[in-house]
Design a protein around this motif. Structure first.
Motif, PDB file in Angstrom:
ATOM      1  N   TYR A 194      -1.819   5.760   1.698  1.00 17.16           N
ATOM      2  CA  TYR A 194      -2.778   5.036   0.673  1.00 17.16           C
ATOM      3  C   TYR A 194      -3.448   4.074   1.436  1.00 17.16           C
ATOM      4  O   TYR A 194      -3.034   3.256   2.218  1.00 17.16           O
ATOM      5  CB  TYR A 194      -1.836   4.403  -0.300  1.00 17.16           C
ATOM      6  CG  TYR A 194      -1.202   5.203  -1.351  1.00 17.16           C
ATOM      7  CD1 TYR A 194      -1.785   5.955  -2.224  1.00 17.16           C
ATOM      8  CD2 TYR A 194       0.211   5.542  -1.119  1.00 17.16           C
ATOM      9  CE1 TYR A 194      -1.069   6.862  -3.225  1.00 17.16           C
ATOM     10  CE2 TYR A 194       0.983   6.442  -2.194  1.00 17.16           C
ATOM     11  CZ  TYR A 194       0.138   7.006  -2.982  1.00 17.16           C
ATOM     12  OH  TYR A 194       0.853   7.901  -3.897  1.00 17.16           O
ATOM     13  N   VAL A 212      -5.440   5.114  -3.190  1.00 20.31           N
ATOM     14  CA  VAL A 212      -5.968   6.290  -3.139  1.00 20.31           C
ATOM     15  C   VAL A 212      -5.364   7.019  -1.647  1.00 20.31           C
ATOM     16  O   VAL A 212      -5.171   6.059  -0.805  1.00 20.31           O
ATOM     17  CB  VAL A 212      -7.361   6.555  -3.001  1.00 20.31           C
ATOM     18  CG1 VAL A 212      -8.044   6.041  -4.308  1.00 20.31           C
ATOM     19  CG2 VAL A 212      -7.963   5.863  -2.024  1.00 20.31           C
ATOM     20  N   ALA A 221      -9.896  -2.597  -5.231  1.00 22.04           N
ATOM     21  CA  ALA A 221      -8.295  -3.196  -4.727  1.00 22.04           C
ATOM     22  C   ALA A 221      -8.458  -4.134  -3.541  1.00 22.04           C
ATOM     23  O   ALA A 221      -7.780  -5.329  -3.702  1.00 22.04           O
ATOM     24  CB  ALA A 221      -7.537  -1.921  -4.559  1.00 22.04           C
ATOM     25  N   ASP A 269      -9.536   1.976 -12.326  1.00 23.93           N
ATOM     26  CA  ASP A 269      -9.925   2.338 -10.973  1.00 23.93           C
ATOM     27  C   ASP A 269      -8.842   2.845 -10.210  1.00 23.93           C
ATOM     28  O   ASP A 269      -7.361   2.452 -10.938  1.00 23.93           O
ATOM     29  CB  ASP A 269     -10.259   0.668 -10.307  1.00 23.93           C
ATOM     30  CG  ASP A 269     -10.622   1.087  -8.733  1.00 23.93           C
ATOM     31  OD1 ASP A 269     -11.850   1.460  -8.587  1.00 23.93           O
ATOM     32  OD2 ASP A 269      -9.874   1.192  -8.071  1.00 23.93           O
ATOM     33  N   GLU A 270      -8.808   3.453  -9.268  1.00 26.40           N
ATOM     34  CA  GLU A 270      -7.626   4.209  -8.789  1.00 26.40           C
ATOM     35  C   GLU A 270      -6.661   3.228  -7.931  1.00 26.40           C
ATOM     36  O   GLU A 270      -5.438   3.361  -7.858  1.00 26.40           O
ATOM     37  CB  GLU A 270      -7.940   5.202  -7.948  1.00 26.40           C
ATOM     38  CG  GLU A 270      -8.403   6.477  -8.452  1.00 26.40           C
ATOM     39  CD  GLU A 270      -7.096   7.147  -9.358  1.00 26.40           C
ATOM     40  OE1 GLU A 270      -6.330   7.628  -8.788  1.00 26.40           O
ATOM     41  OE2 GLU A 270      -7.075   7.195 -10.579  1.00 26.40           O
ATOM     42  N   LEU A 271      -7.408   2.199  -7.315  1.00 24.27           N
ATOM     43  CA  LEU A 271      -6.737   0.988  -6.769  1.00 24.27           C
ATOM     44  C   LEU A 271      -6.268   1.272  -5.433  1.00 24.27           C
ATOM     45  O   LEU A 271      -6.493   1.161  -4.393  1.00 24.27           O
ATOM     46  CB  LEU A 271      -5.590   0.280  -7.508  1.00 24.27           C
ATOM     47  CG  LEU A 271      -6.176  -0.439  -8.824  1.00 24.27           C
ATOM     48  CD1 LEU A 271      -4.896  -0.937  -9.732  1.00 24.27           C
ATOM     49  CD2 LEU A 271      -7.113  -1.153  -8.693  1.00 24.27           C
ATOM     50  N   LEU A 289      -6.623   1.001   0.057  1.00 27.17           N
ATOM     51  CA  LEU A 289      -7.334   0.461  -0.891  1.00 27.17           C
ATOM     52  C   LEU A 289      -8.639   0.672  -1.288  1.00 27.17           C
ATOM     53  O   LEU A 289      -9.481   0.880  -0.367  1.00 27.17           O
ATOM     54  CB  LEU A 289      -7.229  -1.152  -0.800  1.00 27.17           C
ATOM     55  CG  LEU A 289      -5.956  -1.955  -0.408  1.00 27.17           C
ATOM     56  CD1 LEU A 289      -6.093  -3.352  -0.471  1.00 27.17           C
ATOM     57  CD2 LEU A 289      -4.714  -1.459  -1.414  1.00 27.17           C
ATOM     58  N   THR A 290      -8.791   0.792  -2.654  1.00 29.67           N
ATOM     59  CA  THR A 290     -10.417   1.102  -2.989  1.00 29.67           C
ATOM     60  C   THR A 290     -10.983  -0.136  -2.949  1.00 29.67           C
ATOM     61  O   THR A 290     -10.608  -1.432  -2.593  1.00 29.67           O
ATOM     62  CB  THR A 290     -10.629   1.586  -4.512  1.00 29.67           C
ATOM     63  OG1 THR A 290     -10.097   0.317  -5.431  1.00 29.67           O
ATOM     64  CG2 THR A 290      -9.665   2.723  -5.093  1.00 29.67           C
ATOM     65  N   PRO A 291     -12.347  -0.133  -2.990  1.00 28.54           N
ATOM     66  CA  PRO A 291     -13.086  -1.392  -2.727  1.00 28.54           C
ATOM     67  C   PRO A 291     -12.815  -2.490  -3.820  1.00 28.54           C
ATOM     68  O   PRO A 291     -12.681  -3.636  -3.790  1.00 28.54           O
ATOM     69  CB  PRO A 291     -14.777  -0.966  -2.882  1.00 28.54           C
ATOM     70  CG  PRO A 291     -14.546   0.322  -2.486  1.00 28.54           C
ATOM     71  CD  PRO A 291     -13.088   1.179  -2.931  1.00 28.54           C
ATOM     72  N   ARG A 308       0.815  -1.338  -0.094  1.00 32.42           N
ATOM     73  CA  ARG A 308      -0.043  -0.080  -0.136  1.00 32.42           C
ATOM     74  C   ARG A 308       0.735   1.092   0.007  1.00 32.42           C
ATOM     75  O   ARG A 308       0.632   2.179   0.541  1.00 32.42           O
ATOM     76  CB  ARG A 308      -0.847  -0.098   1.220  1.00 32.42           C
ATOM     77  CG  ARG A 308      -1.833  -1.270   1.373  1.00 32.42           C
ATOM     78  CD  ARG A 308      -3.059  -0.907   2.311  1.00 32.42           C
ATOM     79  NE  ARG A 308      -3.761  -2.343   2.543  1.00 32.42           N
ATOM     80  CZ  ARG A 308      -4.755  -2.578   3.106  1.00 32.42           C
ATOM     81  NH1 ARG A 308      -5.214  -1.514   3.805  1.00 32.42           N
ATOM     82  NH2 ARG A 308      -5.308  -3.910   3.195  1.00 32.42           N
ATOM     83  N   ARG A 324      -3.851   1.101 -13.329  1.00 33.25           N
ATOM     84  CA  ARG A 324      -5.228   1.855 -13.131  1.00 33.25           C
ATOM     85  C   ARG A 324      -6.228   1.942 -14.295  1.00 33.25           C
ATOM     86  O   ARG A 324      -7.249   1.870 -14.503  1.00 33.25           O
ATOM     87  CB  ARG A 324      -4.696   3.283 -12.497  1.00 33.25           C
ATOM     88  CG  ARG A 324      -4.560   3.151 -11.243  1.00 33.25           C
ATOM     89  CD  ARG A 324      -3.671   4.624 -10.510  1.00 33.25           C
ATOM     90  NE  ARG A 324      -3.718   4.649  -9.228  1.00 33.25           N
ATOM     91  CZ  ARG A 324      -3.031   5.719  -8.673  1.00 33.25           C
ATOM     92  NH1 ARG A 324      -2.375   6.463  -9.389  1.00 33.25           N
ATOM     93  NH2 ARG A 324      -3.186   5.785  -7.205  1.00 33.25           N
TER      94      ARG A 324
END
Length: 359
Positions: free
Chosen positions: A109, A103, A115, A99-101, A111-113, A70, A94
């Motif tokens: 950082y 953020v 990721a 998706d940003e993966l 994880l996005t949902p 991360r 990405r």
């Protein structure tokens, strides 16, 4: 696992070198052109193969490092590449996933949902690829850098983990062990889960009848009742099934879909004719005591897990009024691993760790 890192310039130069002087036959060119112009003529298998061939598998290892760390800088250090190279790979990932993966939130950082969903899949795919490319090699546990993945609930991880950890460190100091915690009851998906990892430690549930899945017994444990140290049952001369039936229960791994349940503890209660009033459902054996102390609740947990609890949690363990079937833990694996010397070593290691527990 580290895929070869080849720069774009090197790939282009290599392609020119490989293709220099090569004139493909006209039929080959015609067929390729036909597929490009008429993609519907491609079979699903051809389509999937072409898609896979166009992927840069370096990104798979980079994705795993980014999701684990991360942090782009730490991921680069882990991979042995520069920070700009890892950043460029993240940009490509990405774009691929849309998706940003990763953020940035308050200086770090997260994880996005998507990721978070990819994390488990990425670990599984990388582990499977490592096993695939290790097949056929001479195996030496003292030098191997292979990562082994085992699935188990927190109870066998707690009981078996210390002995397994010591043996693994002594015999395979350069290898990695990925212990993935799971629900005690995976249901119909257990067979698929076993095929994607090195093995799973669990009781003999639905996967015991899955074709191509083999097993070996590891150890047994007895069930005990756990109550708060000031519970009225502690002062009773004796108690029976009717006393347990009227109390609220804490139950691990019980799906809210009626009876009989696949969860080992509630299966035992069902065998006793008790349909408990479940006050708390938890996805962990180790969390059960936290919901017992200072309450009227009762729970069934394995004796090996209960042994160190009373002094630390203000609890008491009581023998069940009727003997229950022991809890049996087995190692499950896909039969395709039988000829893999590394997997044979792992199975033997797990069996020896279980033998350290005693009868």
């Amino acid at each position: 696992m580290k895929w070869p890192r080849v720069s774009r310039r090197e790939r282009v130069r290599e392609d020119h070198q490989v293709n220099a002087g090569f004139q493909p036959p006209e039929s080959w060119l015609t067929g390729r052109a036909c597929m490009r112009q008429n993609p519907e003529h491609m079979t699903p298998r051809q389509s999937r193969s072409a898609h896979l061939a166009n992927l840069d598998l370096n990104l798979l290892v980079t994705l795993r490092a980014l999701l684990r760390e991360r942090n782009v800088t730490r991921a680069a250090r882990h991979l042995g590449v520069t920070q700009p190279a890892a950043s460029a790979a993240l940009s490509r990932l990405r774009r691929h996933f849309g998706d940003e993966l990763l953020v940035r939130v308050q200086g770090s950082y997260v994880l996005t949902p998507l990721a978070a969903q990819l994390a488990g899949q990425t670990e599984t795919v990388c582990a499977a690829a490592e096993r695939l490319f290790a097949t056929g090699r001479a195996f030496d546990s003292a030098t191997t850098q292979r990562e082994f993945t085992l699935l188990m609930a927190d109870y066998p991880a707690t009981v078996l983990g210390p002995a397994l950890s010591r043996l693994f460190d002594r015999e395979a100091p350069h290898a990695a062990l990925h212990l993935q915690l799971i629900r005690e009851t995976l249901g119909s998906v257990a067979g698929d889960a076993i095929r994607l990892v090195d093995g799973m430690v669990s009781p003999p549930l639905g996967h015991s009848r899955t074709p191509g899945v083999e097993s070996a017994p590891l150890f047994q444990d007895q069930w005990v009742c756990v109550v708060s140290a000031d519970h009225p049952l502690c002062e009773a001369q004796s108690f029976g099934i009717e006393d347990l039936a009227r109390l609220p229960w804490v139950v691990p791994y019980h799906r809210d879909d009626g009876y009989p349940s696949a969860a080992p503890a509630t299966r035992q209660l069902t065998a006793l004719g008790i349909r408990p009033r479940i006050a708390v459902r938890v996805e962990s054996y180790r969390a059960v005591p936290d919901f017992i102390a200072g309450t009227r609740r009762v729970a069934l947990i394995p004796e090996r897990l209960a042994a160190p609890l009373p002094s630390a949690h203000g609890l008491r363990t009581l023998d069940c009024p009727i003997p229950l079937d022991p809890l049996e833990e087995h190692l499950w694996w896909d039969a395709s691993h039988d000829q893999d010397p590394a997997h044979s070593w792992l199975r033997d290691l797990v069996a020896r760790a279980a033998a350290c527990l005693g009868p």
